[in-house]
Design an enzyme around this catalytic site. Structure first.
Site, PDB file in Angstrom:
ATOM      1  N   ARG A  39      88.469  57.033  61.082  1.00 25.72           N
ATOM      2  CA  ARG A  39      87.200  56.641  61.655  1.00 25.72           C
ATOM      3  C   ARG A  39      87.793  56.022  63.114  1.00 25.72           C
ATOM      4  O   ARG A  39      88.532  55.046  62.898  1.00 25.72           O
ATOM      5  CB  ARG A  39      86.217  55.795  61.076  1.00 25.72           C
ATOM      6  CG  ARG A  39      85.603  56.733  59.674  1.00 25.72           C
ATOM      7  CD  ARG A  39      84.505  56.005  59.189  1.00 25.72           C
ATOM      8  NE  ARG A  39      83.032  55.914  59.954  1.00 25.72           N
ATOM      9  CZ  ARG A  39      82.086  55.207  59.553  1.00 25.72           C
ATOM     10  NH1 ARG A  39      82.357  54.272  58.474  1.00 25.72           N
ATOM     11  NH2 ARG A  39      81.112  55.173  60.343  1.00 25.72           N
ATOM     12  N   ARG A  76      82.731  52.389  53.224  1.00 26.82           N
ATOM     13  CA  ARG A  76      82.402  52.035  54.379  1.00 26.82           C
ATOM     14  C   ARG A  76      82.108  50.678  54.675  1.00 26.82           C
ATOM     15  O   ARG A  76      81.941  49.890  53.660  1.00 26.82           O
ATOM     16  CB  ARG A  76      81.333  53.018  54.936  1.00 26.82           C
ATOM     17  CG  ARG A  76      80.403  53.301  53.828  1.00 26.82           C
ATOM     18  CD  ARG A  76      79.307  52.108  53.502  1.00 26.82           C
ATOM     19  NE  ARG A  76      78.845  51.490  54.480  1.00 26.82           N
ATOM     20  CZ  ARG A  76      78.267  50.330  54.447  1.00 26.82           C
ATOM     21  NH1 ARG A  76      78.398  49.540  53.523  1.00 26.82           N
ATOM     22  NH2 ARG A  76      77.878  49.772  55.525  1.00 26.82           N
ATOM     23  N   GLN A  79      71.921  53.153  55.516  1.00 22.25           N
ATOM     24  CA  GLN A  79      72.693  52.346  54.737  1.00 22.25           C
ATOM     25  C   GLN A  79      71.896  50.690  54.626  1.00 22.25           C
ATOM     26  O   GLN A  79      71.829  50.224  53.533  1.00 22.25           O
ATOM     27  CB  GLN A  79      73.903  51.630  55.581  1.00 22.25           C
ATOM     28  CG  GLN A  79      74.917  52.873  55.625  1.00 22.25           C
ATOM     29  CD  GLN A  79      74.706  53.381  56.899  1.00 22.25           C
ATOM     30  OE1 GLN A  79      73.626  53.846  57.296  1.00 22.25           O
ATOM     31  NE2 GLN A  79      75.802  54.030  57.607  1.00 22.25           N
ATOM     32  N   ASP A 131      81.560  46.038  63.594  1.00 24.43           N
ATOM     33  CA  ASP A 131      82.671  46.843  63.491  1.00 24.43           C
ATOM     34  C   ASP A 131      84.011  46.334  64.465  1.00 24.43           C
ATOM     35  O   ASP A 131      84.983  46.807  64.143  1.00 24.43           O
ATOM     36  CB  ASP A 131      82.639  48.213  63.769  1.00 24.43           C
ATOM     37  CG  ASP A 131      81.785  48.679  62.560  1.00 24.43           C
ATOM     38  OD1 ASP A 131      80.561  48.589  62.511  1.00 24.43           O
ATOM     39  OD2 ASP A 131      82.136  49.410  61.412  1.00 24.43           O
TER      40      ASP A 131
END
Ligand code: MRU
Length: 356
Positions: A97, A54, A204, A245
């Site tokens: 994703r 990820r 995370q 992102d």
């Protein structure tokens, strides 16, 4: 072969050797460092979807190698059929994703490399794909290093730095994006403190950022997400550095849920708010943040903690994995080409646009 993690004390996010893609399963950190080999398109898709690999840049590199893995079973086919399988598998991996643009960016780049290659047989086209995936991998490491060089001066002696989620080495194949200035400042002998938000719901920050910074010997303190305002009110934070992102053309950006809260709080307390962004995370085809698709994930990520139910049975849940922060809350983008300030639309296009 591309070199593994440049941080000596950290397992590599992923490796490619002997035509095999191996990833570090990040869902099992920090308790255990388990490496798994991904042998099919479906396994790669699941590893990305389930966040075993990820972080936007790492997803991009994993998808590039993942596409090589995905077409290995088609290597006996004639060239036309191989090209058709390639397009099909790229579309499939791209659906793992939606928010991190690095996924589609890297798959498009792989398809372009295949198109441009004058390959006359399947074997040489396969090798073109592996070469391109390795180029993406090396480039990711270079982009992280560039962000480190340009971002390190933002961290001064005695600074308090706040970061959110994990935009670290584990989210890339290099020294991270938001963590790159941290590692570089540390290498330069600067003394500073880092605060890592735990980052609910998947933690995370607690599981990954705290783990990698601690292993690197960085002075890191773990806090819950709700403590950021209080830290700033006490004057303990001089700069916030987060990853991203996807950055739209006008500078609005998506990052892990909770980033928007931080940006608003930072503005209130007059704390600089920087976004570490490799050019592979820019999406100049999307005009503004309204066009960014935000991934929504399953309810159990919110209702359960460490496998234990922490909410009443049947409760309604809202679980967007990311939020969008408007560009006017950003002090600057730390890129491999330097720090980009506002006006973002003009400055990002001038530096990274097609015409530039
Ligand atoms: O859901 P994740 O763990 O993939 O989210 C990661 C983030 O939000 C990171 O900040 C972002 O991908 C940048 S990674 C350099």
């Amino acid at each position: 072969m591309v070199s593994p993690s440049p941080l000596v004390n950290l397992p590599a996010t992923l490796t490619w050797a002997n035509d095999q893609l191996r990833i570090l399963d990040q869902t099992r950190l920090p308790q255990e460092a388990v490496v798994e080999t991904l042998t099919s398109a479906h396994e790669v898709w699941r590893a990305i979807h389930e966040l075993r690999v990820r972080g936007a840049p790492a997803i991009g590199v994993a998808a590039a190698y993942g596409l090589c893995v995905a077409v290995q079973a088609s290597r006996h086919l004639p060239l036309d059929a191989f090209r058709a399988a390639l397009a099909e598998q790229a579309a499939y991996l791209d659906s793992a994703r939606p928010t991190a643009v690095n996924l589609s960016w890297s798959l498009k780049r792989m398809l372009r490399a295949a198109e441009c290659a004058g390959a006359t047989d399947t074997a040489s086209l396969y090798h073109t794909l592996v070469d391109e995936a390795q180029a993406i991998h090396r480039e990711d490491q270079r982009l992280c290093a560039g962000i480190g060089q340009h971002g390190a001066p933002l961290i001064r002696e005695g600074s308090g730095v706040l970061t959110h989620c994990n935009a670290g080495a584990l989210a890339t194949t290099g020294i991270g994006t938001a963590t790159a200035p941290i590692y570089e400042a540390q290498r330069n002998g600067v003394a500073f403190r880092v605060y890592a938000d735990e980052t609910r719901p998947l933690l995370q920050g607690a599981r990954l950022t705290a783990y990698e910074l601690q292993r690197a010997g960085v002075d890191v303190t773990l806090v819950t997400d709700s403590m950021a305002a209080s830290l700033m009110a006490r004057g303990q934070i001089d700069v916030v550095i987060v990853g991203t992102d996807r950055v739209a053309a006008n500078g609005d950006f998506a990052n892990k849920i909770g980033t928007l809260n931080l940006a608003i709080v930072a503005r209130y307390f007059g704390v600089d708010f920087y976004v570490a962004c490799p050019s592979s995370t820019l999406d100049l085809d999307t005009p503004d943040g309204r066009g960014i698709v935000i991934e929504e994930r399953g309810a159990s990520e919110v209702t359960h903690l460490g496998g234990r139910m922490i909410a009443p049975e049947g409760i309604k849940v809202f679980n967007p994995a990311f939020d969008v922060t408007p560009h006017d809350l950003v002090t600057g983008y730390i890129t491999e080409a330097g720090i980009i300030g506002s006006p973002y639309e003009a400055n990002l296009a001038a530096r990274f646009g097609r015409a530039a």
